[in-house]
Design an enzyme around this catalytic site. Sequence first.
Site, PDB file in Angstrom:
ATOM      1  N   SER A 199       0.816  -1.218   0.000  1.00 40.76           N
ATOM      2  CA  SER A 199       0.000   0.000   0.000  1.00 40.76           C
ATOM      3  C   SER A 199       0.845   1.262   0.000  1.00 40.76           C
ATOM      4  O   SER A 199       0.489   2.256  -0.638  1.00 40.76           O
ATOM      5  CB  SER A 199      -0.929   0.004   1.215  1.00 40.76           C
ATOM      6  OG  SER A 199      -1.766  -1.126   1.218  1.00 40.76           O
TER       7      SER A 199
ATOM      8  N   HIS B 115       0.111   4.540   4.543  1.00 38.36           N
ATOM      9  CA  HIS B 115      -0.439   5.083   3.301  1.00 38.36           C
ATOM     10  C   HIS B 115      -0.026   6.536   3.096  1.00 38.36           C
ATOM     11  O   HIS B 115       0.369   6.931   2.002  1.00 38.36           O
ATOM     12  CB  HIS B 115      -1.967   4.968   3.328  1.00 38.36           C
ATOM     13  CG  HIS B 115      -2.447   3.558   3.256  1.00 38.36           C
ATOM     14  ND1 HIS B 115      -3.791   3.225   3.302  1.00 38.36           N
ATOM     15  CD2 HIS B 115      -1.781   2.387   3.147  1.00 38.36           C
ATOM     16  CE1 HIS B 115      -3.917   1.912   3.216  1.00 38.36           C
ATOM     17  NE2 HIS B 115      -2.716   1.382   3.129  1.00 38.36           N
TER      18      HIS B 115
END
Length: 307
Positions: A197, A242
Amino acid sequence: MSDALVPPDGPVGAQPETPVCARHSDRPTRLRCTRCDRPACPDCLRDASVGMQCADCVNEGARTVRRARTSAGAEVSNGRPIITQVMIALNVLAYVVTVVQSGSPMNNSRSDLFLSTSLIPDLTANGEWWRVVTSGFMHFGLIHLALNMAALFVVGPIVEQELGRLRYSAVYFLSLLGGSAAAFYFGTVCQQLAGASGAVFGLMGALLIVFKRQKRDISTIVVIVGINLVSNLFTNASLLGHLGGFVIGGLLTLAMVKAPQKNRTTYQVAAVVAAALLLVGMFVLRYYELDTALERVVEYARTCGPN
């Protein structure tokens, strides 16, 4: 027999020998390249702005023509996104190994490979630094893998074409490290993190910069990124990971596309080095912070604990 003299060029009315292709000695031809005037068979001739040119002249002309480049300095190409395909293959391969070891496609985090490569800040600070990279190739189950690989499959080729393979690789891996650094520096020491991610969000940040540079609509990208970040608040996904990847990928790509055309490579290398040093600094500072905290706990137990 006649004693008449024969002209040096052969008998009157005789046809001259048909020339052969310069590249294929077994192919007679009366065609010629309009550039070098050498004989050439139909297979060796190419359409040109003026007449037909042989393959050698076409290739020579291509080397002297300046190719168009993207805003980051990469040659404009419609080639295969090799780096993206390799990253997807590595992630899938790592997942398959963890499934085989664990015997479960959804609970693969129990495998030995997963346990020894996922990011656990406490273990990382104790010397297992490979985890900051290897964790980017581990995934919690099939759905986690599918979502990340789908995003990489869509976003990756666009960014790779714009940046070129070398710059794209730098953005990918530094974004991956950016996600690990943010989780390691700002997160708790006992959390277990894994997934591509950070790298994927870094590519989303890069795509945002690329589209902005090309004056294309970025609203869809902003919405997708926003939804994903907000959803982190209601799931076990790492918001820090993220965000770290997104910031590093976006800023590094911005530096690449904004670099002046003169000495562009020097500026881009400097940006990559600066990003790498920033991330290393975050890892080092957090390591010393954790090491100092551990020493304080040990000292407190030694001096203030029960005798």
